[in-house]
Write a protein that holds these residues in place. Structure first.
Motif, PDB file in Angstrom:
ATOM      1  N   LYS A  37     -81.887   4.387 118.397  1.00  0.00           N
ATOM      2  CA  LYS A  37     -83.081   5.149 118.016  1.00  0.00           C
ATOM      3  C   LYS A  37     -82.759   6.062 116.817  1.00  0.00           C
ATOM      4  O   LYS A  37     -83.584   6.234 115.929  1.00  0.00           O
ATOM      5  CB  LYS A  37     -83.566   6.020 119.174  1.00  0.00           C
ATOM      6  N   PHE A  38     -81.555   6.650 116.835  1.00  0.00           N
ATOM      7  CA  PHE A  38     -81.185   7.549 115.735  1.00  0.00           C
ATOM      8  C   PHE A  38     -81.107   6.779 114.425  1.00  0.00           C
ATOM      9  O   PHE A  38     -81.624   7.226 113.394  1.00  0.00           O
ATOM     10  CB  PHE A  38     -79.828   8.209 116.008  1.00  0.00           C
ATOM     11  N   LEU A  39     -80.432   5.625 114.461  1.00  0.00           N
ATOM     12  CA  LEU A  39     -80.294   4.850 113.227  1.00  0.00           C
ATOM     13  C   LEU A  39     -81.652   4.346 112.756  1.00  0.00           C
ATOM     14  O   LEU A  39     -81.964   4.386 111.560  1.00  0.00           O
ATOM     15  CB  LEU A  39     -79.320   3.682 113.414  1.00  0.00           C
ATOM     16  N   SER A  40     -82.490   3.900 113.706  1.00  0.00           N
ATOM     17  CA  SER A  40     -83.832   3.424 113.330  1.00  0.00           C
ATOM     18  C   SER A  40     -84.608   4.538 112.651  1.00  0.00           C
ATOM     19  O   SER A  40     -85.262   4.326 111.628  1.00  0.00           O
ATOM     20  CB  SER A  40     -84.602   2.956 114.570  1.00  0.00           C
ATOM     21  N   HIS A  41     -84.545   5.730 113.235  1.00  0.00           N
ATOM     22  CA  HIS A  41     -85.227   6.879 112.648  1.00  0.00           C
ATOM     23  C   HIS A  41     -84.742   7.099 111.215  1.00  0.00           C
ATOM     24  O   HIS A  41     -85.542   7.287 110.293  1.00  0.00           O
ATOM     25  CB  HIS A  41     -84.973   8.119 113.503  1.00  0.00           C
ATOM     26  N   CYS A  42     -83.424   7.075 111.016  1.00  0.00           N
ATOM     27  CA  CYS A  42     -82.877   7.332 109.681  1.00  0.00           C
ATOM     28  C   CYS A  42     -83.235   6.221 108.698  1.00  0.00           C
ATOM     29  O   CYS A  42     -83.433   6.478 107.509  1.00  0.00           O
ATOM     30  CB  CYS A  42     -81.365   7.542 109.772  1.00  0.00           C
ATOM     31  N   GLU A  46     -75.444   7.391 106.421  1.00  0.00           N
ATOM     32  CA  GLU A  46     -75.029   8.742 106.073  1.00  0.00           C
ATOM     33  C   GLU A  46     -75.932   9.771 106.731  1.00  0.00           C
ATOM     34  O   GLU A  46     -75.461  10.772 107.286  1.00  0.00           O
ATOM     35  CB  GLU A  46     -75.059   8.920 104.548  1.00  0.00           C
ATOM     36  N   ARG A  47     -77.246   9.487 106.711  1.00  0.00           N
ATOM     37  CA  ARG A  47     -78.186  10.411 107.348  1.00  0.00           C
ATOM     38  C   ARG A  47     -77.901  10.491 108.842  1.00  0.00           C
ATOM     39  O   ARG A  47     -77.973  11.555 109.457  1.00  0.00           O
ATOM     40  CB  ARG A  47     -79.629   9.928 107.127  1.00  0.00           C
ATOM     41  N   THR A  48     -77.588   9.338 109.435  1.00  0.00           N
ATOM     42  CA  THR A  48     -77.310   9.298 110.873  1.00  0.00           C
ATOM     43  C   THR A  48     -76.100  10.151 111.200  1.00  0.00           C
ATOM     44  O   THR A  48     -76.143  10.987 112.123  1.00  0.00           O
ATOM     45  CB  THR A  48     -77.075   7.853 111.340  1.00  0.00           C
ATOM     46  N   PHE A  49     -75.014   9.975 110.451  1.00  0.00           N
ATOM     47  CA  PHE A  49     -73.788  10.729 110.732  1.00  0.00           C
ATOM     48  C   PHE A  49     -73.998  12.223 110.520  1.00  0.00           C
ATOM     49  O   PHE A  49     -73.389  13.059 111.193  1.00  0.00           O
ATOM     50  CB  PHE A  49     -72.637  10.236 109.854  1.00  0.00           C
ATOM     51  N   CYS A  50     -74.873  12.543 109.570  1.00  0.00           N
ATOM     52  CA  CYS A  50     -75.130  13.933 109.227  1.00  0.00           C
ATOM     53  C   CYS A  50     -75.992  14.614 110.288  1.00  0.00           C
ATOM     54  O   CYS A  50     -75.661  15.683 110.801  1.00  0.00           O
ATOM     55  CB  CYS A  50     -75.860  13.935 107.879  1.00  0.00           C
ATOM     56  N   SER A  51     -77.120  13.983 110.607  1.00  0.00           N
ATOM     57  CA  SER A  51     -78.071  14.590 111.546  1.00  0.00           C
ATOM     58  C   SER A  51     -77.653  14.441 112.993  1.00  0.00           C
ATOM     59  O   SER A  51     -78.032  15.256 113.832  1.00  0.00           O
ATOM     60  CB  SER A  51     -79.455  13.942 111.380  1.00  0.00           C
ATOM     61  N   LEU A  85     -92.817  -1.123 111.091  1.00  0.00           N
ATOM     62  CA  LEU A  85     -91.363  -1.060 110.916  1.00  0.00           C
ATOM     63  C   LEU A  85     -90.710  -0.462 112.154  1.00  0.00           C
ATOM     64  O   LEU A  85     -89.651  -0.919 112.598  1.00  0.00           O
ATOM     65  CB  LEU A  85     -91.000  -0.229 109.685  1.00  0.00           C
ATOM     66  N   ASP A  86     -91.351   0.561 112.717  1.00  0.00           N
ATOM     67  CA  ASP A  86     -90.778   1.184 113.905  1.00  0.00           C
ATOM     68  C   ASP A  86     -90.736   0.181 115.062  1.00  0.00           C
ATOM     69  O   ASP A  86     -89.743   0.100 115.783  1.00  0.00           O
ATOM     70  CB  ASP A  86     -91.592   2.422 114.305  1.00  0.00           C
ATOM     71  N   LYS A  87     -91.799  -0.606 115.208  1.00  0.00           N
ATOM     72  CA  LYS A  87     -91.799  -1.640 116.247  1.00  0.00           C
ATOM     73  C   LYS A  87     -90.714  -2.665 115.970  1.00  0.00           C
ATOM     74  O   LYS A  87     -90.019  -3.123 116.888  1.00  0.00           O
ATOM     75  CB  LYS A  87     -93.169  -2.347 116.306  1.00  0.00           C
ATOM     76  N   PHE A  88     -90.562  -3.037 114.711  1.00  0.00           N
ATOM     77  CA  PHE A  88     -89.559  -4.033 114.340  1.00  0.00           C
ATOM     78  C   PHE A  88     -88.153  -3.535 114.674  1.00  0.00           C
ATOM     79  O   PHE A  88     -87.359  -4.229 115.312  1.00  0.00           O
ATOM     80  CB  PHE A  88     -89.689  -4.360 112.848  1.00  0.00           C
ATOM     81  N   PHE A  89     -87.843  -2.286 114.271  1.00  0.00           N
ATOM     82  CA  PHE A  89     -86.509  -1.762 114.568  1.00  0.00           C
ATOM     83  C   PHE A  89     -86.299  -1.638 116.075  1.00  0.00           C
ATOM     84  O   PHE A  89     -85.190  -1.857 116.578  1.00  0.00           O
ATOM     85  CB  PHE A  89     -86.283  -0.402 113.892  1.00  0.00           C
ATOM     86  N   SER A  90     -87.377  -1.288 116.801  1.00  0.00           N
ATOM     87  CA  SER A  90     -87.292  -1.244 118.274  1.00  0.00           C
ATOM     88  C   SER A  90     -86.950  -2.613 118.830  1.00  0.00           C
ATOM     89  O   SER A  90     -86.116  -2.732 119.735  1.00  0.00           O
ATOM     90  CB  SER A  90     -88.650  -0.858 118.877  1.00  0.00           C
ATOM     91  N   LEU A 114     -86.479   4.716 104.028  1.00  0.00           N
ATOM     92  CA  LEU A 114     -87.517   3.890 103.397  1.00  0.00           C
ATOM     93  C   LEU A 114     -88.685   4.753 102.927  1.00  0.00           C
ATOM     94  O   LEU A 114     -89.234   4.548 101.844  1.00  0.00           O
ATOM     95  CB  LEU A 114     -88.019   2.821 104.380  1.00  0.00           C
ATOM     96  N   ALA A 115     -89.044   5.731 103.747  1.00  0.00           N
ATOM     97  CA  ALA A 115     -90.155   6.611 103.371  1.00  0.00           C
ATOM     98  C   ALA A 115     -89.834   7.372 102.098  1.00  0.00           C
ATOM     99  O   ALA A 115     -90.695   7.575 101.238  1.00  0.00           O
ATOM    100  CB  ALA A 115     -90.456   7.588 104.505  1.00  0.00           C
ATOM    101  N   CYS A 116     -88.571   7.789 101.971  1.00  0.00           N
ATOM    102  CA  CYS A 116     -88.163   8.537 100.779  1.00  0.00           C
ATOM    103  C   CYS A 116     -88.251   7.681  99.532  1.00  0.00           C
ATOM    104  O   CYS A 116     -88.691   8.142  98.488  1.00  0.00           O
ATOM    105  CB  CYS A 116     -86.708   9.005 100.922  1.00  0.00           C
TER     106      CYS A 116
END
Lengths: 142, 142
Positions: free
Chosen positions: B100-105, B31-36, B126-131, B110-112
């Motif tokens: 990259k967008f989905l990974s960011h979201c 949802e965040r991805t589609f929104c942002s 986590l960022d390395k893992f999603f990469s 998770l941070a939230c």
């Protein structure tokens, strides 16, 4: 992503032609980079970046030589560029996004020098090759 | 880029804490991805993308399940994700930039929900893992 046999053959055969003008191509690619993407100049505060400068010619030759090394060891690019990889990770720390920009400029330069050879297949092969080189040079960042 | 032992342990620990919320977080990240990043909606013309949509919930669960699989096979992502990799290469063809967008979201989600766990070191792992997952899913494109 890896290079197919056909792609390696294209790169090897084109490198034969490119290597006769490797320094000029490396230099021109850098000129294009600094002209189109001025933010890349941030990594060279110590250089004279005007077209034709000795710094540019020397550095262009260095870039071309490294690419030549990668071509010669096309089956083990990571091994061939290991030291350069460390240099980029621990000393230079060039933001990975800039590798795409330089790769683009290298492709444009090669295309402009060898238009007949730069078919769609050759373009793909070179783009994949430069992507792999870029990956190797940024893989030790973290 | 290689996942260190510390990275793997951070990812396993964090993903373990998420437990049964994974599907919910997957849906939220979408949802965040589609929104942002509204351009990402282009891949879902057949979905109802409104808030709370059942299709987005189901798809979020799919994404979460795939990531759970990836966490369990961090030592050999290419093999574990081979089928999904084929799907993305030959059928879905999602432009690599969108990973990259989905990974960011996913990271934001998770941070939230787990601010205490989401230390800088865990964030980096986590960022390395999603990469790494994104790389595998786009590795057969060409």
């Amino acid at each position: 992503m890896s290079l197919t046999k056909a792609e390696k053959a294209i790169i090897l055969s084109m490198w034969g032609k490119i290597s006769t003008q490797a320094d000029a191509i490396g230099t021109q690619a850098l000129e294009r980079l600094f002209a189109s993407y001025p933010q890349t100049k941030t990594y060279f505060p110590h250089f004279d970046l005007r077209p034709g400068s000795a710094h540019l010619r020397t550095h262009g030759a260095k870039v071309a030589a490294a690419l030549g090394d990668a071509v010669k060891s096309i089956d083990n690019i990571a091994g061939a560029l290991s030291k350069l990889s460390e240099m980029h990770a621990y000393v230079l720390r060039v933001d990975p996004v800039n590798f795409k920009l330089l790769s683009h400029c290298l492709l444009v330069t090669v295309a402009s020098h060898f238009p007949a050879d730069f078919t769609a297949d050759a373009h793909t092969a070179w783009d994949k090759f430069l992507s792999i080189v870029s990956c190797v040079l940024t893989e030790k960042y973290r | 880029m290689v996942l260190s032992a510390a990275d793997k342990s951070n990812v396993k620990a964090c993903w373990g804490k998420i437990g049964s919320h994974a599907g919910e977080y997957g849906a939220e990240a979408l949802e965040r991805t589609f929104c942002s990043f509204p351009t990402t909606k282009t891949y879902f013309p057949h979905f109802d993308l409104s808030h709370g949509s059942a299709q987005v919930k189901a798809h979020g669960q799919k994404v979460a399940d795939a990531l759970t699989q990836a966490v369990a096979h961090m030592d050999d992502l290419p093999t574990a994700m081979s089928a999904l990799s084929d799907l993305h290469a030959y059928k879905l063809r999602v432009d690599p930039v969108n990973f990259k967008f989905l990974s960011h979201c996913l990271l934001v989600t998770l941070a939230c929900h787990h601010p205490a766990e989401f230390t800088p070191a865990v964030h980096a792992s986590l960022d390395k893992f999603f990469s790494a997952v994104s790389t595998v899913l786009t590795s057969k494109y060409r």
